[in-house]
Design a protein around this motif. Sequence first.
Motif, short mmCIF file in Angstrom:
data_model
loop_
_atom_site.label_atom_id
_atom_site.label_comp_id
_atom_site.label_asym_id
_atom_site.label_seq_id
_atom_site.Cartn_x
_atom_site.Cartn_y
_atom_site.Cartn_z
N PRO A 114 0.22 -1.16 -0.09
CA PRO A 114 0.13 -0.10 -0.31
C PRO A 114 1.05 1.27 -0.01
CG PRO A 114 0.08 -0.67 2.49
CD PRO A 114 1.22 -2.13 1.38
N ASP A 115 0.11 2.56 -0.35
CA ASP A 115 0.85 3.59 0.07
C ASP A 115 0.70 4.02 0.97
OD1 ASP A 115 1.50 3.93 -2.85
OD2 ASP A 115 -0.77 4.71 -3.37
N VAL A 116 2.33 4.29 1.86
CA VAL A 116 2.57 5.35 2.88
C VAL A 116 2.65 6.32 2.96
CG1 VAL A 116 2.96 4.37 5.56
CG2 VAL A 116 2.20 2.89 3.62
N SER A 117 2.56 7.09 4.54
CA SER A 117 3.30 8.59 4.60
C SER A 117 4.71 8.12 5.31
CB SER A 117 2.21 9.66 4.79
OG SER A 117 2.78 10.47 5.16
N GLY A 118 5.50 7.97 4.41
CA GLY A 118 7.06 7.95 5.46
C GLY A 118 7.05 8.90 6.84
N PRO A 119 7.09 10.17 6.23
CA PRO A 119 7.38 11.30 7.75
C PRO A 119 6.57 10.42 8.40
CG PRO A 119 7.54 11.76 5.06
CD PRO A 119 6.66 10.62 4.66
#
Length: 319
Positions: A118-123
């Motif tokens: 899945p797409d994840v907001s890394g920061p």
Amino acid sequence: MSAGRGHGHGHVLRADADKRYLIGALALILGYMAVEVIAGVVANSIALISDAAHMLTDATAIALALIAMRIAARPARGAYTFGWKRAEILSAQINGVTLLLLVAYFVYESVHRLIEPPDVSGPVVVVTAVAGIGVNALAAWLLSRADRRSLNVEGAFQHVLNDMYAFIATALAGAVVWLTGFRQADAIAALVVAALMLKAGWGLLRDSGRVLLQAAPSGLHPDEIGAVLAADPDVEEVHDLHVWTVTSGYPTLSAHVIVADGADCHQVRTRLADLLHERFEIGHTTLQVDHGIPGLDPHCVDPHGPRHSDPLKSPYGDP
């Protein structure tokens, strides 16, 4: 005939202090769990939400530990002649099973994420996970100050410790996703955490299972204990020797001891109880001491387990 106990129970846990440590850890975990759920929704991160679910199991484990501690403090009465002390062992079993169920869930989710990352907001993941490491480290420190000889406390500690490992893995995975775009890093980290959880869960089930099956405590060997008792100058034979654990830190022993004619049964029992306490740290002992003929004891037509005697002073020896 003389039968009795030596030195009381030998099971003194710092219940009040342990309760304070557990309540402190529970407050930390519940507070940060709410923060992590919000961060997970904002970042659209299933990893953070999964960590929040893991924290919920931590909170449940600590709550179970507190409930079991309260139940275990109930006095012995009626049919419950040992009281409710094994409530903590049941709590440890529940904690172990929960960890293994989480292992199955994380393995399933990890495989799914390896196939469809899945797409994840890394920061957001990195910042939230790093803060979670600190919170879980503090909670683990609080639990480590409680009496971890209790499988009840140890179960809660293992939950929190594994959640800290999960946060470390999540932080690393978030950093990799953030810096490289390799989204499968999250699933790989989860598989590492699952392996750690498997080890902790299996250890809890193994140790609590030994207690429930009334095995001798780890480090105490009945044959060695029987040989030491039989070496007493007045003892001719020891049989019906049972060594088990009522609950964590509460080793218990019972045995039938045959002594030589002219020996003082009461003095022998007291001497053997002192020996068991000092050498093996067994404080709760019940010893039936009789005069009789080794191997032909009228009190035990079918004695359980091997007979122990000293071949250097007796012609009988172990069969």
